[in-house]
Design an enzyme around this catalytic site. Structure first.
Site, PDB file in Angstrom:
ATOM      1  N   ARG A  45     103.397  38.770  23.153  1.00 37.64           N
ATOM      2  CA  ARG A  45     103.487  39.949  24.233  1.00 37.64           C
ATOM      3  C   ARG A  45     105.348  39.856  24.294  1.00 37.64           C
ATOM      4  NH1 ARG A  45     103.334  36.412  27.179  1.00 37.64           N
ATOM      5  NH2 ARG A  45     102.400  34.752  26.385  1.00 37.64           N
ATOM      6  N   TYR A  95      98.465  45.363  19.620  1.00 41.90           N
ATOM      7  CA  TYR A  95      98.183  43.041  20.292  1.00 41.90           C
ATOM      8  C   TYR A  95      97.979  42.595  21.183  1.00 41.90           C
ATOM      9  CZ  TYR A  95      99.304  38.235  18.656  1.00 41.90           C
ATOM     10  OH  TYR A  95      98.580  37.214  18.368  1.00 41.90           O
ATOM     11  N   GLY A 124      97.596  40.541  24.392  1.00 38.42           N
ATOM     12  CA  GLY A 124      97.489  40.679  25.630  1.00 38.42           C
ATOM     13  C   GLY A 124      98.741  42.338  26.006  1.00 38.42           C
ATOM     14  N   LYS A 151      95.233  39.662  30.032  1.00 36.52           N
ATOM     15  CA  LYS A 151      96.657  39.184  30.924  1.00 36.52           C
ATOM     16  C   LYS A 151      96.713  40.472  31.768  1.00 36.52           C
ATOM     17  CE  LYS A 151      97.356  35.651  28.180  1.00 36.52           C
ATOM     18  NZ  LYS A 151      97.018  35.267  28.306  1.00 36.52           N
ATOM     19  N   HIS A 185      95.902  31.114  35.187  1.00 35.42           N
ATOM     20  CA  HIS A 185      96.371  30.911  34.205  1.00 35.42           C
ATOM     21  C   HIS A 185      95.723  29.977  33.395  1.00 35.42           C
ATOM     22  CE1 HIS A 185      99.361  31.137  29.835  1.00 35.42           C
ATOM     23  NE2 HIS A 185      97.675  31.525  29.559  1.00 35.42           N
ATOM     24  N   SER A 201     101.362  29.666  27.734  1.00 36.25           N
ATOM     25  CA  SER A 201     100.434  30.119  25.848  1.00 36.25           C
ATOM     26  C   SER A 201     100.568  29.464  25.389  1.00 36.25           C
ATOM     27  CB  SER A 201     100.743  31.530  25.840  1.00 36.25           C
ATOM     28  OG  SER A 201     100.428  32.310  26.902  1.00 36.25           O
ATOM     29  N   ALA A 202      99.829  28.677  24.209  1.00 34.82           N
ATOM     30  CA  ALA A 202     100.104  28.296  23.534  1.00 34.82           C
ATOM     31  C   ALA A 202     101.067  26.823  23.210  1.00 34.82           C
ATOM     32  CB  ALA A 202     100.828  28.814  22.171  1.00 34.82           C
ATOM     33  N   CYS A 203     100.227  25.881  24.494  1.00 36.61           N
ATOM     34  CA  CYS A 203     100.437  24.904  24.672  1.00 36.61           C
ATOM     35  C   CYS A 203      99.234  23.768  24.747  1.00 36.61           C
ATOM     36  CB  CYS A 203     100.885  24.225  26.223  1.00 36.61           C
ATOM     37  SG  CYS A 203     103.012  24.978  26.121  1.00 36.61           S
ATOM     38  N   ASP A 225      90.568  29.917  28.960  1.00 37.64           N
ATOM     39  CA  ASP A 225      92.595  30.427  29.162  1.00 37.64           C
ATOM     40  C   ASP A 225      92.673  31.455  30.261  1.00 37.64           C
ATOM     41  OD1 ASP A 225      94.864  32.144  28.782  1.00 37.64           O
ATOM     42  OD2 ASP A 225      94.271  34.019  27.935  1.00 37.64           O
ATOM     43  N   ASN A 275     102.064  33.389  15.775  1.00 35.34           N
ATOM     44  CA  ASN A 275     100.915  33.474  16.850  1.00 35.34           C
ATOM     45  C   ASN A 275      99.477  34.322  16.537  1.00 35.34           C
ATOM     46  OD1 ASN A 275     100.678  33.826  19.679  1.00 35.34           O
ATOM     47  ND2 ASN A 275     101.368  36.070  19.813  1.00 35.34           N
ATOM     48  N   ARG A 305      96.185  34.573  15.636  1.00 35.40           N
ATOM     49  CA  ARG A 305      95.080  34.771  16.083  1.00 35.40           C
ATOM     50  C   ARG A 305      93.976  34.871  15.995  1.00 35.40           C
ATOM     51  NH1 ARG A 305      96.986  33.237  21.992  1.00 35.40           N
ATOM     52  NH2 ARG A 305      98.662  33.068  21.664  1.00 35.40           N
TER      53      ARG A 305
HETATM   54  O1  SAT Z   1      98.346  37.156  25.749  1.00 36.64           O
HETATM   55  S1  SAT Z   1      98.076  37.147  24.239  1.00 36.64           S
HETATM   56  O2  SAT Z   1      96.726  37.464  25.196  1.00 36.64           O
HETATM   57  O3  SAT Z   1      98.902  37.386  23.686  1.00 36.64           O
HETATM   58  C1  SAT Z   1      98.220  35.451  24.279  1.00 36.64           C
HETATM   59  C2  SAT Z   1      98.835  34.497  25.455  1.00 36.64           C
HETATM   60  O4  SAT Z   1      99.720  34.209  25.255  1.00 36.64           O
HETATM   61  O5  SAT Z   1      97.865  33.745  25.488  1.00 36.64           O
HETATM   62 MN    MN Z   2      96.771  32.341  27.564  1.00 35.94          MN
END
Ligand code: SAT
Ligand code: MN
Length: 584
Positions: free
Chosen positions: A70, A198, A200, A207, A227, A249-251, A276, A363, A365
């Site tokens: 993002r 890409y 998000g 998002k 979120h 994100s990513a936690c 998510d 990152n 996916r």
């Molecule tokens: O925003 S994305 O869908 O690319 C992934 C994220 O940040 O959770």
């Molecule tokens: Mn997310």
């Protein structure tokens, strides 16, 4: 296909006139259509086949190396008044933004297909669900939207019935980062995204719609778009609880949503409603209920292995799209910490032995339909959603935040959520590992002024019958040598158990200046390699560090000036006073 909805027809005509696509394809959402999209992308090289025997129906997409996450600095909220967007958003006047985007979109789809993607966020018959239409020139987006949303005919029928929908216009453009923008016009229920293919930035249902636009709609309509993962926990006696948890994100949201109970916890069951995003509504009895607006997962691949998340590992063995992973000699997808195989070609398509740095992008996916998850809960399709017992906030903090603590009440919980901070990850472009404020894990996603958003959160105490309890967790506390103090992953169930016991009034707690903490004996550590001293430090509150934290929170709130709710400041002052005089 066409539509009886005039607004939709007119909009598509206008977009077609501006962007000049060669053809228009209306997505019907069928499996046949998905297969055709895949075949076409295999032909064009947008997708690469993976090993058909070991990874049936799995494909690799390599995005442009400048387009892998993002882009928060290129993401704008375009409201008439700048104050409505708030200091938490980049702002552009709607007129200026429209002029800029019209210029970029002019002729952008020449020679390409314009896909019309009607979609529904949430179970198709749920009163809590909301629809949208994405217009895009990316077949990758169309295929991903099929996995991530209820897309096609049924969504279009609902749009025609209701008349109201969110409009999203997207073009991959020329991928020039200088010509890349993700614009939101909440007042027009409109999203325009240009120059990125890409995640998000491009899958606008996620998002852009389900968080930024939906948070704005939610404020107007009296609900919350968050979120958050939604997870079902069932104890051996069959008692079920639904928890919603917000982490940046990513936690580890996907991991927690698919948690596998450790061997020590025979008889416990954990099922995923969402990984998510949660939309939270009060029902007629004043109970907060959650739906997952999505129907698929767009999860981080690196780190996924049989031990860390066997459910995720298993569900991406077939029918999955991989983005920016490496591949083995055997043409299987590969990523860091897969614990199987060796990378041959890295995510950029170069020999993995020449590459310095990770072979899969940090990152990178996977996209899969939620129904492939071995612990998928059928309740994800329930139009009424699930009743939420507890809301959990969390961040990635090396220090400070204890393993778990509980808010004194809802308003204190809003302070805890508003104070969330976390070390940044690779999910967004920018420096990784710096601590930043990320209220409710919504910093990149709240479509309006955070001060108004906190006020909206606070307003629930007047309206709800029985509000969920609010907690904060931190799986990422480290010692001086940089080792994690808590084992994490499946063992996090031990913390969820304490949370549930609190919701059921089965355990008492220690009152501290920052909220209620567990008595160490109430966290079950049986079978863990964790000594009493480590547990003590996981559950300790360093008063000086917390004073400093509260001063930072005050400075952060200061950015929002007098719009910050007085109640929120009062909650902060209470914590500061308690820290100062040592009261609990
Ligand atoms: O925003 S994305 O869908 O690319 C992934 C994220 O940040 O959770
Ligand atoms: Mn997310």
């Amino acid at each position: 296909m066409s539509t009886s909805n005039e607004a939709l027809r007119t909009w598509i005509e206008e977009v077609a006139q501006l962007t000049k696509p060669e053809t228009i394809h209306w997505c019907d959402g069928t499996d046949e259509e998905y297969d055709q999209l895949i075949q076409q992308m295999l032909g064009s090289g947008d997708l690469l086949p993976l090993n058909e025997d070991t990874y049936p129906n799995c494909y690799l997409h390599r995005s442009d190396p400048t387009d892998v996450a993002r882009v928060e600095h290129l993401t704008f909220v375009c409201t008439q008044q700048q104050a409505a967007a708030g200091p938490n958003n980049n702002w552009m006047a709607p007129q200026a933004a429209h002029a800029k985007m019209d210029e970029l979109f002019a002729g952008a789809m020449e020679g390409r297909t314009l896909y019309v993607i009607p979609y529904c966020m949430g179970p198709i018959d749920s009163p809590y669900a909301r629809c949208g239409v994405e217009l895009t020139d990316s077949p990758y987006v169309a295929a991903n939207m099929k996995l991530m949303t209820r897309m096609g005919k049924a969504a279009l029928a609902r749009i025609e019935r209701e008349g109201k929908f969110v409009r999203g216009l997207h073009s991959t453009g020329d991928l020039n980062p200088d010509r890349r923008f993700v614009m939101h016009f909440p007042e027009e229920l409109l999203i325009q995204s240009f120059g990125s293919g890409y995640g998000g930035n491009a899958l606008l249902g996620k998002k852009c719609h389900a968080l930024r636009i939906a948070s704005y709609q939610a404020q107007q309509e009296g609900w919350l778009a968050e979120h958050m993962l939604i997870v079902e926990v069932e104890n051996p006696q069959g008692e079920k609880h639904y928890l919603a948890a917000a982490f940046p994100s990513a936690c580890g949201k996907t991991n927690l949503a698919m948690l596998i109970p450790p061997q020590s916890h025979a008889g416990w069951k954990v099922r995923t409603i969402g990984d998510d995003i949660a939309w939270l509504h009060l029902d007629d009895e004043g109970q907060l209920r959650a739906i997952n607006p999505e129907s698929g997962y767009f999860g981080v691949v690196p780190g996924t292995n049989q031990k860390t998340n066997r459910n995720a590992y298993d569900m991406i063995q077939r029918d999955a799209i991989f983005t920016n992973v490496a591949v083995t000699k055997n043409n299987e997808p590969w990523w860091e910490d897969k614990k199987e195989g060796q990378p041959d070609i890295d995510w950029k398509g170069r020999s993995a032995t020449d590459a310095n740095g990770p072979a899969a992008h940090p990152n990178s996916r996977f996209t899969v339909a939620a129904t492939q998850n071995p612990c998928y809960s059928e309740l994800a399709e329930d139009p009424a959603g699930v009743p939420i017992s507890a809301i959990i906030f969390g961040g990635r903090r090396r220090e400070l935040a204890p393993l778990v603590y509980e808010a004194r009440d809802w308003a204190h919980g809003v302070l805890i959520g508003a104070s969330v901070a976390s070390e940044t990850t690779a999910a967004a472009t920018g420096q990784v590992g710096v601590t930043r404020r990320d209220p409710m894990a919504m910093k990149p996603f709240c479509g309006y002024n955070f001060a108004d958003y906190w006020n909206h959160w606070l307003s629930f105490s007047d309206r709800a019958g029985r509000l969920p309890r609010v907690f904060h967790v931190n799986w990422f506390r480290q010692n001086q040598d940089g080792d994690f103090l808590w084992p994490g992953f499946g063992e996090n169930l031990r913390v969820l158990r304490w949370i549930i016991d609190r919701c059921e009034d089965r355990v008492d707690a220690r009152s501290t200046p920052i909220g209620y903490l567990p008595q160490p004996a109430d966290i079950d550590t049986d079978g863990l390699d964790l000594d009493g001293e480590t547990l003590e430090s996981l559950l300790s509150v360093d008063r000086d560090a917390w004073q400093a934290e509260m001063a930072e929170v005050e400075a952060y709130f200061g950015e929002f000036e007098d719009r910050v709710p007085a109640e929120l400041k009062a909650q902060r002052d209470k914590v500061v006073a308690a820290l100062a005089d040592g009261r609990g």
